[in-house]
Design an enzyme around this catalytic site. Structure first.
Site, PDB file in Angstrom:
ATOM      1  N   ASP A  94      -9.805  -5.015  -5.658  1.00 33.03           N
ATOM      2  CA  ASP A  94      -9.283  -4.121  -4.615  1.00 33.03           C
ATOM      3  C   ASP A  94      -9.932  -2.751  -4.784  1.00 33.03           C
ATOM      4  O   ASP A  94      -9.700  -2.063  -5.770  1.00 33.03           O
ATOM      5  CB  ASP A  94      -7.755  -4.032  -4.765  1.00 33.03           C
ATOM      6  CG  ASP A  94      -7.113  -3.150  -3.694  1.00 33.03           C
ATOM      7  OD1 ASP A  94      -7.843  -2.473  -2.942  1.00 33.03           O
ATOM      8  OD2 ASP A  94      -5.873  -3.142  -3.627  1.00 33.03           O
ATOM      9  N   HIS A 119      -7.577  -5.187  -0.199  1.00 35.31           N
ATOM     10  CA  HIS A 119      -6.327  -4.431  -0.322  1.00 35.31           C
ATOM     11  C   HIS A 119      -5.155  -5.154   0.334  1.00 35.31           C
ATOM     12  O   HIS A 119      -4.024  -4.702   0.250  1.00 35.31           O
ATOM     13  CB  HIS A 119      -6.547  -3.052   0.330  1.00 35.31           C
ATOM     14  CG  HIS A 119      -5.499  -2.053  -0.018  1.00 35.31           C
ATOM     15  ND1 HIS A 119      -5.152  -1.743  -1.322  1.00 35.31           N
ATOM     16  CD2 HIS A 119      -4.716  -1.272   0.766  1.00 35.31           C
ATOM     17  CE1 HIS A 119      -4.202  -0.820  -1.312  1.00 35.31           C
ATOM     18  NE2 HIS A 119      -3.918  -0.521  -0.061  1.00 35.31           N
ATOM     19  N   SER A 159       0.838  -1.199   0.000  1.00 41.86           N
ATOM     20  CA  SER A 159       0.000   0.000   0.000  1.00 41.86           C
ATOM     21  C   SER A 159       0.880   1.259   0.000  1.00 41.86           C
ATOM     22  O   SER A 159       1.728   1.410  -0.869  1.00 41.86           O
ATOM     23  CB  SER A 159      -0.930  -0.059   1.207  1.00 41.86           C
ATOM     24  OG  SER A 159      -1.911   0.930   1.123  1.00 41.86           O
TER      25      SER A 159
END
Lengths: 427, 258
Positions: free
Chosen positions: B209, B237, B87
């Site tokens: 996602d 995610h 991320s």
């Protein structure tokens, strides 16, 4: 007889009681089917596959959100029912926690109804596993949290208001403080002056004060004082002390007379109220020519003694013994001392925040003797150097420094002629 | 920081994203340890890090985190590493590689997004207003404060057993820090930095996602010269949690490949 708990856990013996009017409603409870209990429970139920797709949903939640069953089951994911903020939170917090812990309870999320309205909810999820311990699906209960959220909002607003008020108070205290100590000291030809004020609290106005101001050509007054207590009450005394000292010095600059004048004012002003005390050292500087230095007359009233750091590296207190606290008795006695401030000499005034600082290593308080030792290690030192070293010392006290502390140092710079030094202070 | 796994294996540094801490890697670490020397750490302000080292000045841009990663790699002294960033940490990795390419051998970007906000032809998945809504929510403390984080930070006087349990649990973060980190995470735009990446790079996206949709994965892949793209068959995610086996395999194959 005590009332039994809800239907499905009811005690059988209760059902066979002999009082018909009690038996009737209880039979109805027993007939409350599991199906009905699920569909019309007072909370929302939702089951999703591990990838988030909705597999089952109860009627309560459908009604809350205004969806038809077929619009959700097999078509939407749980996160599709969340607001954007909720979706982000779900992806970054909720979902990872659920994967790792197998359950997440009481998380505040907002659900989005079909008509766009929002349902604040408390969401609890558990992972149901199959016989092999593999995650099978996620069971979620959703509680309506309208009231709770409104209450939280109130709490939050109250906290923000409190924060705001605290800031306002600090601004006020800082502003008031600035009116009580001079933002910059009057330059005195032939004298280097340095000062420092350490605030123990940002919320309250401190009780320490000092000033240095011209009286006549070649003559200046200065003072350092400490009002008992702090806050608004102390500020009133500080303000009175400051203008009284300055005004008194103009009419009769003899230091003991200046202090007597303030003592009278304090006794008169605060007779009715609880008594207000302060300690003060007042001094008079008379220039003896820029290269010679200053003649200094000091009068002290209950204040820690000034320290003279001499050009020859020695340092001593300038005692004003017997000087009484101001504001206590009408005819207070003040002691006077005189000294000569010569090139390389520095006179230091301070408040007892310095000497009263807690120092566990030295067993209690920092103390007058420790300060004198420190001064001896510094001397000879210019005014700015003395204040800088003492500021570092204050910093080293950390939490032990719990009172306001003011420092004022006045030094006659050494002459810049080659190696030539003139005499030091009084012997 | 912890270093585990094969002493003679390539060094792989795993960096967690916003919302959690190094626990996020727990399902892939056992597999990775069979092949690599695995370095785990918490960003300052997260997990078991020294919270007193956090300051809003240093950490209100990604640069504070980037400097931390560079310092960590230098202190490791184990030669160039493979940096795996999840991320927002994928962008921290990108920036670190751009600044100090010599410290890095390879780069793995797990569910990366260089910018969450739609801009012209670029589809980050969110509008500025959406992100504002999240930040407003976080600013008003609802999501982070009143929910899972509060009992951890504040203790839970009514249910001490809960506070106790959560304190030893995952994803601890002071709400004040979380708010600043969220702002950095969702308002950073690092699209222009991608083309400056000079080490072999794997872009590992999740098939479903909502935070980093496939268009974004494709964008990152296009912008980083010579990068590989893998689409993990996972939802959400955090593929390292929802599809740990596949995620570990993708990392292993990439690090071991020439």
């Amino acid at each position: 007889m005590t009332v039994p708990p809800g239907g499905e856990e009811a005690d059988e013996s209760w059902a066979v009681g002999d009082r018909d009017q009690e038996q009737l409603p209880f039979t109805a409870l027993l007939e409350d089917s599991v199906e009905d209990l699920y569909e019309n429970a007072p909370c929302g139920y939702l089951s999703t596959l591990m990838d988030g797709r909705i597999a089952k949903v109860n009627r309560t939640l459908l009604q809350w959100l205004g969806y038809r069953r077929e619009e959700l089951v097999g078509h939407k994911q749980f996160s599709d029912l969340l607001t954007i903020g909720g979706k982000l939170y779900h992806e970054t917090h909720f979902s990872p926690l659920l994967r790792m812990q197998g359950e997440v309870s009481g998380v505040a999320l907002e659900l989005k109804a079909a008509d766009g309205s929002r349902l604040p909810a408390l969401v609890t999820s558990t992972v149901k596993k199959d016989g092999d311990g593999e995650p099978l699906l996620i069971r979620t209960t959703i509680l309506d949290a309208h009231d709770r959220r409104a209450y939280e909002r109130e709490l939050l607003r109250a906290r923000q208001e409190a924060d705001h008020e605290r800031e306002r108070l600090q601004r006020l205290a800082t502003t008031l403080q600035r009116t009580l100590i001079p933002p910059a000291l009057e330059p005195v030809p032939g004298l280097e002056v340095a000062a420092r004020y350490h605030f123990a609290s940002a919320d309250e106005v401190g009780g320490d004060f000092y000033d240095l101001f011209p009286l006549a050509p070649g003559r200046w007054g200065f003072f350092m004082g400490d009002v008992r207590g702090k806050g608004a009450n102390a500020a009133v005394v500080t303000s009175l002390a400051r203008y009284t000292l300055r005004a008194a010095a103009v009419s009769d600059p003899v230091p003991a007379a200046v202090l007597a004048n303030l003592n009278t004012a304090l006794n008169r002003e605060f007779q009715e109220d609880e008594p207000r005390f302060c300690t003060v050292i007042f001094g008079l500087l008379t220039s003896e020519g820029e290269e010679t230095g200053f003649h200094v007359v000091l009068a002290g009233g209950g204040h820690p003694p000034a320290v003279l750091l001499r050009a020859d590296g020695s340092a001593d207190h300038v005692p004003t013994p017997g000087g009484q606290l101001l504001g206590v008795v009408p005819d207070a006695h003040f002691t006077t001392a005189t000294l000569e401030l010569r090139p390389g000499d520095t006179l230091l005034l301070y408040t007892d925040g310095l000497t009263e600082a807690r120092t566990p290593g030295l067993g209690g308080r920092y103390g007058d003797e420790a300060l004198l030792d420190f001064a001896r290690s510094l001397a000879p030192v210019p005014a700015s150097g003395a204040v800088a070293a003492l500021t570092d010392l204050l910093g080293s006290f950390g939490e032990g420094l719990d009172d306001d502390t003011a420092l004022l140092a006045m030094g006659v710079p050494r002459e810049h002629r080659d190696g030539e030094e003139t005499g030091a202070g009084p012997r | 920081m912890s270093v585990t796994g094969r002493k003679d294996g390539p060094v792989v540094v795993l960096a967690h994203g916003f919302g959690c801490d190094q626990n996020l890697w727990r399902l892939v670490v056992p597999e990775l340890e069979k092949h690599f020397r695995v370095v785990l750490f918490d960003h300052v302000g997260a997990g078991g890090s020294d919270v007193s080292a956090w300051s809003p000045e240093r950490y209100s841009t990604l640069d504070g985190y980037v400097q931390d990663v560079i310092e960590l790699c230098q202190e490791l002294g184990l030669g160039p590493v493979t940096f795996v960033g999840h991320s927002v940490s994928s962008m921290i990795g990108v920036l670190a590689v751009v600044q100090e390419p010599g410290l890095f051998d390879k780069l793995v970007l797990l569910t990366p997004s260089p910018s969450y906000i739609d801009d012209g032809d670029y589809r980050g998945g969110f509008s500025e207003q959406d992100i504002d809504e999240l930040l407003d929510s976080l600013d008003s403390n609802y999501l982070g404060w009143s929910a899972t984080v509060a009992p951890v930070i504040m203790g839970n006087p009514d249910r001490p057993e809960l506070g106790e349990e959560l304190t030893n649990s995952f994803c601890r973060m002071d709400p004040e820090i979380a708010r600043v980190f969220a702002r950095v995470t969702f308002l950073s735009d690092n699209r222009a930095d991608l083309s400056k990446v000079s080490v072999p790079t794997l872009v590992a996206e999740s098939a479903r996602d909502t935070l980093a949709p496939r268009e974004v994965g494709a964008f990152v892949h296009r912008q980083i010269p010579g990068s590989e793209l893998v689409t993990l068959d996972s939802t959400g995610h955090c593929p390292q949690l929802s599809a740990p086996q596949e995620t570990a395999e993708a990392i292993i194959a990439f690090v071991q490949g020439s």
